[in-house]
Enzyme design. Sequence first.
Site, short mmCIF file in Angstrom:
data_model
loop_
_atom_site.label_atom_id
_atom_site.label_comp_id
_atom_site.label_asym_id
_atom_site.label_seq_id
_atom_site.Cartn_x
_atom_site.Cartn_y
_atom_site.Cartn_z
N HIS A 55 1.79 1.20 9.26
CA HIS A 55 0.77 0.17 9.50
C HIS A 55 1.43 -1.10 10.03
O HIS A 55 2.67 -1.18 10.09
CB HIS A 55 -0.06 -0.11 8.24
N HIS A 57 1.78 -4.36 9.15
CA HIS A 57 2.34 -5.51 8.45
C HIS A 57 3.82 -5.72 8.80
O HIS A 57 4.57 -4.75 8.96
CB HIS A 57 2.15 -5.37 6.94
N ASP A 59 6.48 -6.63 7.28
CA ASP A 59 7.57 -6.09 6.46
C ASP A 59 7.75 -4.58 6.68
O ASP A 59 8.65 -3.97 6.08
CB ASP A 59 7.36 -6.40 4.98
N HIS A 60 6.93 -4.00 7.55
CA HIS A 60 7.07 -2.59 7.93
C HIS A 60 7.42 -2.42 9.41
O HIS A 60 7.79 -1.33 9.82
CB HIS A 60 5.78 -1.83 7.63
N HIS A 116 -5.70 -0.30 2.79
CA HIS A 116 -4.77 -1.44 2.81
C HIS A 116 -4.90 -2.17 4.14
O HIS A 116 -5.05 -3.39 4.19
CB HIS A 116 -3.36 -0.92 2.58
N ASP A 133 1.89 1.72 2.25
CA ASP A 133 1.33 0.88 1.19
C ASP A 133 -0.03 1.39 0.73
O ASP A 133 -0.85 0.60 0.25
CB ASP A 133 1.20 -0.57 1.68
N HIS A 171 7.47 0.31 -1.56
CA HIS A 171 7.79 -0.84 -2.41
C HIS A 171 8.17 -0.37 -3.81
O HIS A 171 7.62 0.60 -4.33
CB HIS A 171 6.60 -1.80 -2.53
#
Length: 253
Positions: A55, A57, A59-60, A116, A133, A171
């Site tokens: 996805h 975001h 941090d990915h 998410h 996530d 995570h």
Amino acid sequence: MHTITPIAAFQDNYIWALCQPDNDLCIVVDPGDAKPVQAFLQQHNKQLTAMLITHHHHDHTGGIAALRQDWPNARVIGPAAEQDKIADLTELVSHNDIITIDNMQLNFTVISVPGHTLGHIAFYSAPVLFCGDTLFSAGCGRLFEGSPKQMLNSLTILATLPDNTQVYCTHEYTLSNLAFAAYAEPDNIAITDYSAKCAKLRQQQQPTLPSTLGIEKQINPFLRCNNKDLQQYWQASSALDLFSKIRAAKDQF
């Protein structure tokens, strides 16, 4: 034969590296930061052949551009539904698409799991599930874009996979999720036992992941929304009502 190694990033992210002992190629999942990936590949003398993106975001996805500079031929495979939010994707995939990594003799099935984010996907190659996530050990992702109904449906789809499915989420939230799970379902002994096991792993600075779907069905309240005792405890009228209540409670926990 393959190995899946967690590359630690930021405070609690895992970038998963899938390697084979007799192959100099490597796949990484959700590279939010390029530097630890570059260090891992250099240390293990591996070449990056593909990145799997669940996805949009940051941090990915934050490491994609730098990794493509080093490995310009690496495939960057991600959700077609989020192509406008993820730069540098080379391949767009949707639900039920099959991804073939010929040079590692691997196939992945794409599973659409909105909730998410609206375009979130998971990658499944039995018995391995890279679920980003969406599903966490003892928890699930926050609903930043999707509805409770969408997320419950996504989790229900993942729960149909075999119990031996290895759950590789991104995570290290397991202990905090288990604390909420114990609050949500205080009489569940499986949660108590698993919490002790995971606490010991973290004391030894070991990851709690992967989990398995079989374990998650015992300890993850978000996969137990059809449980009548849990519905009664939360005074919920349905699985969706229960999911909505415990997701809202987890947001405030």
